[in-house]
Write a protein that holds these residues in place. Structure first.
Motif: not given
Length: 95
Positions: A62-68
């Protein structure tokens, strides 16, 4: 239980209820503590560790997608905000 409650900042009764609910779900277990029969240790079970690792992996995705979408700096700020010192809460009269 008192030490746990103090560490996480909740009432002893609240910690007791949560711990025993998690024991009932087989995520934690209670074992005799060293030295005295009155002392008990609470520790995670294999299932508890499995669930925790799955949750951590889900949060990482989730954090990776949000960071993108919004950038790593913004995600870091979002992660730090709940732990920030917000000062004393104000009393607000209900409308």
């Amino acid at each position: 239980m008192s030490e746990l409650a103090c560490r996480i900042g909740v009432a002893r009764q609240t910690a007791h209820q949560v711990v025993h609910a998690l024991i009932g779900m087989h995520l934690l277990e209670q074992v005799p503590g060293p030295g005295t029969a009155r002392r008990v240790l609470i520790r995670t079970t294999a299932e508890g560790r499995r669930v925790h690792e799955g949750a951590q992996a889900t949060i990482a995705v989730m954090e990776s997608v949000l960071a993108d979408r919004i950038g790593a700096t913004a995600v870091d700020a979002l992660r730090q905000t709940p732990a920030a010192d917000w000062g004393e809460p104000r009393l607000i009269a209900a409308p």
